[in-house]
Design a protein around this motif. Structure first.
Motif, PDB file in Angstrom:
ATOM      1  N   VAL A  56       1.242  -1.249   0.668  1.00  0.00           N
ATOM      2  CA  VAL A  56       0.037   0.063  -0.012  1.00  0.00           C
ATOM      3  C   VAL A  56       0.983   0.909  -0.041  1.00  0.00           C
ATOM      4  N   THR A  57       0.975   2.294  -0.945  1.00  0.00           N
ATOM      5  CA  THR A  57       1.397   3.053  -0.878  1.00  0.00           C
ATOM      6  C   THR A  57       0.012   4.387  -0.733  1.00  0.00           C
ATOM      7  N   PHE A  58       0.147   5.476  -0.377  1.00  0.00           N
ATOM      8  CA  PHE A  58      -0.257   6.653  -0.284  1.00  0.00           C
ATOM      9  C   PHE A  58       0.601   8.254  -0.868  1.00  0.00           C
ATOM     10  N   VAL A  59      -0.386   8.297  -1.900  1.00  0.00           N
ATOM     11  CA  VAL A  59       0.083   8.946  -2.529  1.00  0.00           C
ATOM     12  C   VAL A  59      -0.467  11.130  -2.506  1.00  0.00           C
ATOM     13  N   LEU A  60       0.331  11.973  -1.859  1.00  0.00           N
ATOM     14  CA  LEU A  60      -0.103  12.896  -1.244  1.00  0.00           C
ATOM     15  C   LEU A  60       0.613  14.160  -2.268  1.00  0.00           C
ATOM     16  N   ALA A  61      -0.770  14.922  -3.516  1.00  0.00           N
ATOM     17  CA  ALA A  61      -0.294  15.504  -3.833  1.00  0.00           C
ATOM     18  C   ALA A  61       0.001  17.123  -3.404  1.00  0.00           C
ATOM     19  N   GLU A  62       0.844  18.074  -3.243  1.00  0.00           N
ATOM     20  CA  GLU A  62       0.877  19.745  -2.896  1.00  0.00           C
ATOM     21  C   GLU A  62       1.164  20.436  -3.731  1.00  0.00           C
ATOM     22  N   THR A  63       1.071  21.968  -3.632  1.00  0.00           N
ATOM     23  CA  THR A  63       1.130  22.954  -4.248  1.00  0.00           C
ATOM     24  C   THR A  63       2.568  23.281  -4.040  1.00  0.00           C
ATOM     25  N   PRO A  64       2.737  24.177  -4.618  1.00  0.00           N
ATOM     26  CA  PRO A  64       4.120  24.964  -4.797  1.00  0.00           C
ATOM     27  C   PRO A  64       4.819  25.715  -3.340  1.00  0.00           C
ATOM     28  N   ASP A  65       3.176  26.331  -2.155  1.00  0.00           N
ATOM     29  CA  ASP A  65       4.308  26.085  -0.958  1.00  0.00           C
ATOM     30  C   ASP A  65       3.703  25.472   0.351  1.00  0.00           C
ATOM     31  N   GLY A  66       3.288  23.940  -0.839  1.00  0.00           N
ATOM     32  CA  GLY A  66       3.513  23.095   0.120  1.00  0.00           C
ATOM     33  C   GLY A  66       1.903  22.604   0.763  1.00  0.00           C
ATOM     34  N   ARG A  67       1.062  23.546   0.362  1.00  0.00           N
ATOM     35  CA  ARG A  67      -0.103  22.908   0.399  1.00  0.00           C
ATOM     36  C   ARG A  67      -0.605  21.503  -0.138  1.00  0.00           C
ATOM     37  N   ALA A  68      -1.648  20.554   0.668  1.00  0.00           N
ATOM     38  CA  ALA A  68      -2.219  19.690   0.587  1.00  0.00           C
ATOM     39  C   ALA A  68      -3.224  19.337   0.068  1.00  0.00           C
TER      40      ALA A  68
END
Length: 158
Positions: A56-68
């Motif tokens: 199992v892998t969770f992938v997190l997407a973030e904006t350039p300022d680090g906001r998930a």
């Protein structure tokens, strides 16, 4: 620009908050199946368990300022051969959630591409996911991303 990374146990609170995006839709549409609001501590415990599961892998997407702004949960599944089926390894996209404020900004596409990369790295020959019939936006997204229907689940109230 959206970046993605593998989520860790330190991200559980963020994952739980993003989970509400999808869960709320499910709970509103099918209150006969889904709890209205899962207890946060229980949800975080479940996510912590899932993060620790092999494959199992969770992938997190973030904006350039680090906001998930989204996450995907991928599971590499190894199915052994049976009398009816050949053995196979495939990647299952089990959950995806995108913050509504970031919708249509490439978050889902970035997450889906990372799930594909996880599958390729594991030697998978295909990616599978399930979409509830009421979730027309998700269905349209997956179809536009090249996924095709394979099965249909039917139900009847008794």
């Amino acid at each position: 620009m959206i970046t993605t990374r593998t989520a860790t146990a330190a991200d559980v609170t963020t994952l739980a908050a993003l989970n509400a995006v999808v869960h709320d839709l499910h709970a509103r549409t099918r209150p006969d199946i889904f709890v209205t609001a899962p207890a946060v501590d229980a949800l975080e415990a479940l996510l912590t368990e899932q993060l620790a599961e092999p494959g199992v892998t969770f992938v997190l997407a973030e904006t350039p300022d680090g906001r998930a702004v989204g996450y995907a949960m991928a599971r590499v599944v190894e199915r052994p051969a049976s009398v009816l089926a050949l053995p196979e390894t495939f990647v299952s996209l089990q959950q995806i959630a995108v913050d509504p404020t970031a919708a249509r900004g490439g978050v889902g596409t970035a997450l889906l591409e990372q799930v594909r990369a996880i599958g390729r790295a594991a030697g998978c020959r295909r990616l599978v996911t399930q979409v509830r019939d009421f979730n027309e936006d998700a269905y349209a997204f997956y179809r536009s991303a090249g996924l095709s229907p394979v099965t249909r689940t039917l139900e009847q109230a008794l």
